[in-house]
Design a protein around this motif. Structure first.
Motif, PDB file in Angstrom:
ATOM      1  N   THR A 145      -5.427  -9.544  -3.584  1.00 18.75           N
ATOM      2  CA  THR A 145      -4.360  -9.313  -2.378  1.00 18.75           C
ATOM      3  C   THR A 145      -3.997 -10.492  -1.677  1.00 18.75           C
ATOM      4  O   THR A 145      -3.936 -11.924  -1.707  1.00 18.75           O
ATOM      5  CB  THR A 145      -5.938  -9.110  -1.467  1.00 18.75           C
ATOM      6  OG1 THR A 145      -6.131  -7.985  -2.321  1.00 18.75           O
ATOM      7  CG2 THR A 145      -4.929  -8.686   0.295  1.00 18.75           C
TER       8      THR A 145
ATOM      9  N   LYS B 234       0.651  -1.375   0.192  1.00 18.62           N
ATOM     10  CA  LYS B 234       0.011  -0.113  -0.542  1.00 18.62           C
ATOM     11  C   LYS B 234       0.721   1.302  -0.186  1.00 18.62           C
ATOM     12  O   LYS B 234       0.564   2.002  -0.555  1.00 18.62           O
ATOM     13  CB  LYS B 234      -1.257  -0.019   0.986  1.00 18.62           C
ATOM     14  CG  LYS B 234      -2.124  -1.148   0.939  1.00 18.62           C
ATOM     15  CD  LYS B 234      -2.765  -0.963   2.398  1.00 18.62           C
ATOM     16  CE  LYS B 234      -3.960  -1.887   2.519  1.00 18.62           C
ATOM     17  NZ  LYS B 234      -4.487  -2.074   3.500  1.00 18.62           N
TER      18      LYS B 234
ATOM     19  N   ASN C  49      -6.412   3.629   3.151  1.00 18.07           N
ATOM     20  CA  ASN C  49      -8.285   2.878   2.830  1.00 18.07           C
ATOM     21  C   ASN C  49      -8.468   3.548   1.226  1.00 18.07           C
ATOM     22  O   ASN C  49      -9.082   2.587   0.571  1.00 18.07           O
ATOM     23  CB  ASN C  49      -9.087   3.266   4.297  1.00 18.07           C
ATOM     24  CG  ASN C  49      -8.606   4.883   3.908  1.00 18.07           C
ATOM     25  OD1 ASN C  49      -7.610   5.342   4.209  1.00 18.07           O
ATOM     26  ND2 ASN C  49     -10.249   5.376   4.065  1.00 18.07           N
TER      27      ASN C  49
ATOM     28  N   GLU D  45      -7.539   0.595  -0.873  1.00 17.08           N
ATOM     29  CA  GLU D  45      -8.374  -0.093  -0.756  1.00 17.08           C
ATOM     30  C   GLU D  45      -9.675  -0.137  -1.608  1.00 17.08           C
ATOM     31  O   GLU D  45      -9.996  -0.669  -2.130  1.00 17.08           O
ATOM     32  CB  GLU D  45      -8.645  -0.728   0.476  1.00 17.08           C
ATOM     33  CG  GLU D  45      -7.478  -1.578   1.360  1.00 17.08           C
ATOM     34  CD  GLU D  45      -8.147  -1.666   2.889  1.00 17.08           C
ATOM     35  OE1 GLU D  45      -8.857  -1.536   3.289  1.00 17.08           O
ATOM     36  OE2 GLU D  45      -6.970  -1.926   3.758  1.00 17.08           O
TER      37      GLU D  45
END
Length: 246
Positions: free
Chosen positions: A233, A193, A210, A213
């Motif tokens: 993932t 990330k 976030n 995501e």
């Protein structure tokens, strides 16, 4: 066809988008393993054989786009193997590996139909570079503009911003496009990330994970909806894209 590899080189692919196939033939297991590892790192599909008869059988089943062939094998010499391979696939490029220094041996290999040779000990980089040249010249790998990224049946044109999967147009927002481009420039590689935030949003990693995501979920709805998934993932590690399993 070509795509951009994680190392910044153009990745060679067969005209149907599948990985280039290379047969490695050497009776020294350590050499076979090292070469196979280096060639798989290029994204190619590899088969190996330890003798001449095994090489002929493997070539018949595997239908390689190129062969790395040791001149000295336990059951027959490389020239004999080359003759049998040529009867099956006349235009398949062959790169000889030889421990011999004599000019006569090199000439014999090239005269018999070999396309190039590398003398042991060799560098893996040299073998890869020579194979890439042979495969390009043979036409086994189609060339596309380097602005076109291809992973499986997913195609992204960096110039026109067109995205298709299996020939069907996919409409993305600017941010979705940048995220997909980053994933496709790094096929089969897990991206954290933090890496994605830095590359796509230019953010420092500070509680904004976030958003990654969220946009991964947006991409999945457009890229994977109703199809075999390509975006995956890896829990605790990040995300990657790879060709769908047939």
């Amino acid at each position: 066809m070509t795509t951009i590899s994680p190392q910044g080189r153009t990745e060679l692919l067969r005209p149907d988008g599948s990985p280039v196939r290379v047969l490695v033939v050497d009776d020294e297991q350590s050499i076979t393993e090292l070469l196979s590892m280096a060639l798989r790192y290029e994204g190619w599909q590899i088969r190996s054989a330890a003798d001449g008869r095994g090489a002929v059988r493997a070539a018949r089943e595997f239908r390689p786009d190129a062969v790395v062939l040791d001149m000295m094998l336990p059951d027959m010499d490389g020239l004999s193997v080359l003759g049998r391979l040529r009867r099956e696939q006349q235009d398949m490029p062959v790169l000889f590996l030889t421990a011999r220094e004599a000019v006569e041996d090199r000439i014999a290999g090239l005269t018999a139909g070999g396309d190039d040779y590398v003398t042991k000990p060799f560098s893996l980089e040299e073998v890869v570079a020579r194979l890439r040249g042979l495969i390009r010249r043979s036409g086994a790998a189609d060339r596309r503009p380097e602005s076109v990224l291809v992973v499986g049946d997913l195609t992204l044109d960096e110039d026109s911003h067109d995205v298709t999967r299996a020939g069907v147009d996919i409409h993305l927002t600017a941010t979705e496009f940048e995220l997909l481009r980053y994933l496709m420039r790094n096929p089969r590689r897990v991206l954290s990330k933090a890496q994605i935030l830095d590359r796509v949003w230019s953010y420092d990693f500070g509680g904004r994970a976030n958003v990654v995501e969220l946009y991964i979920s947006y991409l999945r709805r457009k890229i994977d909806a109703g199809r075999e998934p390509m975006i995956h993932t890896r829990r605790g590690a990040g995300y990657l894209i790879k060709p769908a399993v047939a």
